[in-house]
Write an enzyme that holds these catalytic residues in place. Sequence first.
Site, PDB file in Angstrom:
ATOM      1  N   GLY A 195      45.752  43.343 106.227  1.00  0.00           N
ATOM      2  CA  GLY A 195      45.586  42.075 106.937  1.00  0.00           C
ATOM      3  C   GLY A 195      46.090  42.164 108.369  1.00  0.00           C
ATOM      4  O   GLY A 195      46.379  41.140 108.996  1.00  0.00           O
TER       5      GLY A 195
ATOM      6  N   THR B 186      44.552  42.937 111.264  1.00  0.00           N
ATOM      7  CA  THR B 186      43.703  42.301 112.281  1.00  0.00           C
ATOM      8  C   THR B 186      43.899  40.782 112.248  1.00  0.00           C
ATOM      9  O   THR B 186      44.037  40.130 113.290  1.00  0.00           O
ATOM     10  CB  THR B 186      42.215  42.642 111.991  1.00  0.00           C
ATOM     11  OG1 THR B 186      42.114  44.021 111.676  1.00  0.00           O
ATOM     12  CG2 THR B 186      41.336  42.314 113.164  1.00  0.00           C
TER      13      THR B 186
ATOM     14  N   HIS C 113      52.029  50.429 112.277  1.00  0.00           N
ATOM     15  CA  HIS C 113      51.951  50.779 110.855  1.00  0.00           C
ATOM     16  C   HIS C 113      53.186  51.606 110.458  1.00  0.00           C
ATOM     17  O   HIS C 113      53.235  52.131 109.344  1.00  0.00           O
ATOM     18  CB  HIS C 113      50.701  51.618 110.569  1.00  0.00           C
ATOM     19  CG  HIS C 113      49.397  50.876 110.647  1.00  0.00           C
ATOM     20  ND1 HIS C 113      49.214  49.620 110.116  1.00  0.00           N
ATOM     21  CD2 HIS C 113      48.191  51.234 111.164  1.00  0.00           C
ATOM     22  CE1 HIS C 113      47.961  49.243 110.321  1.00  0.00           C
ATOM     23  NE2 HIS C 113      47.328  50.201 110.959  1.00  0.00           N
TER      24      HIS C 113
ATOM     25  N   ARG D  11      49.532  43.473 101.042  1.00  0.00           N
ATOM     26  CA  ARG D  11      48.384  43.023 100.243  1.00  0.00           C
ATOM     27  C   ARG D  11      48.424  43.765  98.925  1.00  0.00           C
ATOM     28  O   ARG D  11      48.988  44.877  98.860  1.00  0.00           O
ATOM     29  CB  ARG D  11      47.130  43.410 101.029  1.00  0.00           C
ATOM     30  CG  ARG D  11      45.833  42.944 100.467  1.00  0.00           C
ATOM     31  CD  ARG D  11      44.694  43.431 101.351  1.00  0.00           C
ATOM     32  NE  ARG D  11      43.444  42.817 100.966  1.00  0.00           N
ATOM     33  CZ  ARG D  11      42.260  43.157 101.468  1.00  0.00           C
ATOM     34  NH1 ARG D  11      42.176  44.095 102.397  1.00  0.00           N
ATOM     35  NH2 ARG D  11      41.170  42.562 101.058  1.00  0.00           N
TER      36      ARG D  11
ATOM     37  N   SER E 218      39.939  48.889 100.415  1.00  0.00           N
ATOM     38  CA  SER E 218      39.627  48.596 101.808  1.00  0.00           C
ATOM     39  C   SER E 218      39.802  49.868 102.657  1.00  0.00           C
ATOM     40  O   SER E 218      38.955  50.198 103.490  1.00  0.00           O
ATOM     41  CB  SER E 218      40.539  47.463 102.310  1.00  0.00           C
ATOM     42  OG  SER E 218      40.221  47.124 103.623  1.00  0.00           O
TER      43      SER E 218
ATOM     44  N   TYR F  29      49.047  38.806 101.976  1.00  0.00           N
ATOM     45  CA  TYR F  29      47.648  38.466 102.279  1.00  0.00           C
ATOM     46  C   TYR F  29      47.136  37.368 101.339  1.00  0.00           C
ATOM     47  O   TYR F  29      46.528  36.392 101.777  1.00  0.00           O
ATOM     48  CB  TYR F  29      46.815  39.742 102.133  1.00  0.00           C
ATOM     49  CG  TYR F  29      45.349  39.632 102.479  1.00  0.00           C
ATOM     50  CD1 TYR F  29      44.907  39.865 103.780  1.00  0.00           C
ATOM     51  CD2 TYR F  29      44.392  39.334 101.502  1.00  0.00           C
ATOM     52  CE1 TYR F  29      43.550  39.804 104.096  1.00  0.00           C
ATOM     53  CE2 TYR F  29      43.043  39.268 101.811  1.00  0.00           C
ATOM     54  CZ  TYR F  29      42.625  39.500 103.108  1.00  0.00           C
ATOM     55  OH  TYR F  29      41.283  39.437 103.405  1.00  0.00           O
TER      56      TYR F  29
ATOM     57  N   GLY G  85      36.814  40.757 103.196  1.00  0.00           N
ATOM     58  CA  GLY G  85      37.895  39.782 103.337  1.00  0.00           C
ATOM     59  C   GLY G  85      38.160  38.981 102.073  1.00  0.00           C
ATOM     60  O   GLY G  85      38.464  37.792 102.132  1.00  0.00           O
TER      61      GLY G  85
END
Length: 337
Positions: free
Chosen positions: A79, A81, A143, A165, A173, A231, A302
């Site tokens: 998540g 972005t 990160h 998440r 993802s 998330y 998403g």
Amino acid sequence: MSRTIFDRDESIEEDNQLSQEVKEMLISLPRQKGWNTPYTYLFHGFWFNPKEIQVLRTFQNHFQAKDSDVFVATVPKSGTTWLKALTFAIMNRQHHFISSKNHPLLSFNPHDLVPFVESNLYDQHDKIPDFSNFHEPRLFGTHIPFDLLSNSIKDSNCKIVYICRNPFDTFISSWNFINKVEPPPTPPLNLEEAFEMYCNGSFGRGPFWKHMLSYWNESKERPKNVLFLKYEDMKEDAKFYLKKLAEFLECPFTLEEENEGVIENIIKLCSFEKMKELEINKIGTFQGFGMKVDNKLYFRKGEIGDWINYLSPSMVEKLSKIIEEKLGGSGLNFRVK
Ligand code: PAP
């Protein structure tokens, strides 16, 4: 113990993007096959490719935090972005009105507005970035696991927002993403191989459980400095968490703003549906972490629970066991559907 000359990683020897210090250090680090490099190396408990270790060293040695700095920190594909967009919108709402037709988030990808310290700023070992034209408070993405952030950050009063998440969706993802970046892994990384790497910790800034725990524990110790978000929670009740985020950043929404619908407007501006349809996110590209990425790759589905379309029952069982073993008892748990 150092490896012998017969175990050389030839890819690093001629690499002029690596300093002599890093080349020498790599010789004695545990290593295994990497997904985008011949080897990935275990550096202070986390797996990185050689270039990432170089960047980390340069960043750790040179970055000077300011108390007003804000970091958006994540395991990739958790998540990032979305949280970069939300944090940027909240922090800059006095200069960039949310309903303005010229809002930067309408013409820039969030990764261009909130640079990754390790990939966009400290990506050359012999060049230190110039921060003189950065507005304060500075907003960065990363990160890097908490344990490996520079001491300057840990000793400062700066604020870190972390989002994680559920590992099932994070893995799917990531796997979808990495086979589409430039240059892609050759041969393409198949799902089973990537899954084994994810489970042994060497894929996606892993081990993912250590990455999460590093921030989770810090958020318990220093809740004024580290905010831990999920998330799935944000998807379920974005308004509640946006208020929490603004309070944490010490710019809470006023009653007037609430009545004017500012929170709802931020949620709309940063929504998956809105961002995916923007021209910049349809045709633009992002350069980072040694890859060229079409912005559209940051907006895939998403959703929560897409892993169900990919993982076999035995994979689900294996990952569930790892989550239980590594995170059980920490208080950190996830909604997976
Ligand atoms: P990064 O770590 O490489 O920057 P990141 O943004 O964390 O990537 O992850 C992308 C994921 O977030 C994608 O998930 P998916 O592959 O399961 O679809 C992407 O769709 C999702 N995402 C991107 N923007 C948003 C948003 N505004 N709201 C919700 N999810 C989003």
